[in-house]
Design an enzyme around this catalytic site. Structure first.
Site, short mmCIF file in Angstrom:
data_model
loop_
_atom_site.label_atom_id
_atom_site.label_comp_id
_atom_site.label_asym_id
_atom_site.label_seq_id
_atom_site.Cartn_x
_atom_site.Cartn_y
_atom_site.Cartn_z
CE1 TYR A 66 -1.19 2.57 4.93
CE2 TYR A 66 -1.30 1.67 7.15
CZ TYR A 66 -0.60 1.89 5.98
OH TYR A 66 0.68 1.42 5.85
CB ILE A 84 -0.99 -0.05 1.18
CG1 ILE A 84 -2.05 -1.11 0.84
CG2 ILE A 84 -1.61 1.31 1.44
CD1 ILE A 84 -3.12 -1.31 1.85
CD GLU A 85 2.78 3.48 3.79
OE1 GLU A 85 2.99 4.51 3.15
OE2 GLU A 85 2.10 3.44 4.84
CB THR A 86 6.49 2.05 -1.91
OG1 THR A 86 6.85 0.80 -1.30
CG2 THR A 86 6.75 3.17 -0.92
#
Ligand code: CA
Length: 328
Positions: free
Chosen positions: A312, A125-127
Site C-alpha cells: 500500500y 487508492i482508497e476511493t
C-alpha cells in the site's frame, strides 16, 4: 429480562425498557442490541431514545458477514499490486481532481506540511478520489459486525459507538452515510476511531465531514502530519545495487530496522544526500521484472500508519510520484 440483568441495567437506566424485543430489527440478537444500547448511553452520554431510534433503522446484512469471513485472497506481489493501482486512468483522474480543487489542495498541503501528491495519492487508492465511497450504509456495516458477528464483535461495537457519537457531534445523519463493508468512510476511508482522532474541519463550516472535499483532504494530511510526516522529504528510493552483505539487513516488519549509514558502509549505492542517521527499512519486493530493492524512508513508514502494508505505502508513493510528474 432476567432479574440480574434488570438489576445491572437498573443501575444505569432505572430499568427503563431500552428497546422492546419486537422493535429490534430482524437479524440482530436482541440481547446484543440491548447491552449495546445500555453501554453506549453510559459511555457516550448520548440520549438513549436517539440511539435506539437510530439502531432501529439498521439493516442486518448477511453479505457483510460473508465478506469479512472469506479467507484472504492470494497475496499479490509488488509488481501485481503496482499494476493494479498505477493504471493511467488513476493518474489522469488524480490530475483532473487536482485541477478541479487546486486551491484547496494547495492550502491543505501548506497548512499541514505534507506535499499534495501524497494526499491525493491516498484518496486515489482508497476511493478513486471520492468516486466510490463504498456500497454499504456505514450504520448497517458497523451494526452487523458489532452486534451480530461474535469473532470481531468487541472491536466493531466500539467502532459503532464512536460512529454514532461522531454523527451526533457533527450533526450528520448516521442513516445515510456510505462506506466499506468494514465501516470505513469518506474520501480517505477513515474508520470511526480515526474520524474521532484525526478528522479536521478544514472548510470551517463547523463540522468535520469526511464526505466533503476540503475536510477529507485536510483530514488525510492531518493524519500524516500527526504521524510525523517530514515536510519535503522523499518516502522511498529504488536502490540500484545491494551487496550480499547488506541483504541480511532486509526489513522483516514495518519498522525501519537499519540506517542510511549502515547500508552505505556495506556498499549500498543510491542513498546519496541522505543523513547517515536516517532510519531505513531495506525492502526486497517482487516487481514485474524480478526482485526490486527499495530504501523505505521515514515518510514511507508514516504511510504505513495509514494502512499497515508496504504494498500500500509503495503504491501511494509511486502514484504520488506520477501525479507530481504529471502536474502542470
Ligand atoms: Ca467542515
Amino acid at each position: 429480562m432476567n432479574q440480574w440483568r434488570c438489576v445491572r441495567l437498573a443501575l444505569l437506566l432505572g430499568c427503563a425498557p431500552v428497546m422492546a424485543a419486537e422493535e429490534v430489527p430482524a437479524g440482530f440478537p436482541p440481547q446484543a442490541v440491548e447491552s449495546f444500547l445500555a453501554e453506549a448511553a453510559e459511555e457516550t452520554g448520548l440520549p438513549q431514545p436517539w440511539l435506539a431510534a437510530t439502531l432501529q433503522k439498521a439493516t442486518f446484512q448477511p453479505d457483510i458477514i460473508a465478506a469479512i469471513s472469506r479467507p484472504a485472497e492470494r497475496t499479490l506481489t509488488w509488481g501485481q499490486y503496482r499494476a493494479l493501482f498505477l493504471k493511467p486512468d488513476r493518474i489522469e483522474a488524480g490530475l483532473a481532481f487536482y485541477a478541479a480543487h487546486r486551491e484547496t489542495v494547495d492550502a491543505v498541503a501548506e497548512a499541514y506540511g505534507v506535499s499534495w501528491p501524497y494526499v491525493l495519492a491516498i484518496l486515489g487508492i482508497e476511493t478513486r478520489y471520492g468516486k466510490f465511497f463504498g456500497r454499504w450504509r456505514v450504520l448497517d456495516a458497523l451494526a452487523t459486525l458489532g452486534l451480530a458477528y461474535p469473532p470481531r464483535q468487541t472491536f466493531f461495537a466500539g467502532q459503532l459507538r464512536v460512529f454514532l457519537q461522531q454523527m451526533h457531534a457533527e450533526g450528520l445523519d448516521p442513516t445515510d452515510r456510505m462506506g466499506s463493508y468494514a465501516g470505513a468512510m469518506g474520501y480517505g476511508q477513515f474508520i470511526p476511531s480515526s474520524y474521532r482522532d484525526f478528522a479536521v474541519d478544514f472548510d470551517g463550516d463547523g463540522r468535520r465531514d469526511l464526505w466533503a472535499v476540503a475536510d477529507a483532504l485536510g483530514s488525510v494530511a492531518n493524519y500524516l502530519a500527526v504521524h510525523r510526516w517530514t515536510p519535503g522529504a522523499e518516502a522511498a528510493r529504488p536502490l540500484r545495487s545491494v551487496p550480499e552483505a547488506a541483504k541480511a539487513l532486509r526489513a522483516t516488519g514495518l519498522d525501519p530496522s537499519t540506517t542510511v549509514g549502515a547500508l552505505t558502509a556495506l556498499g549500498v549505492d543510491g542513498l546519496a544526500g541522505l543523513e547517515a542517521s536516517t532510519p531505513v527499512a531495506l525492502l526486497e519486493m517482487q516487481g514485474e521484472d524480478g526482485a526490486e530493492w527499495i530504501a523505505g524512508l521515514p515518510n514511507l513508514y508514516v504511510i504505513t500508519r495509514y494502512n499497515r502494508s508496504y504494498l500500500y505505502a509503495l503504491a501511494v508513493n509511486d502514484l504520488a510520484q506520477a501525479l507530481a510528474q504529471g502536474a502542470p
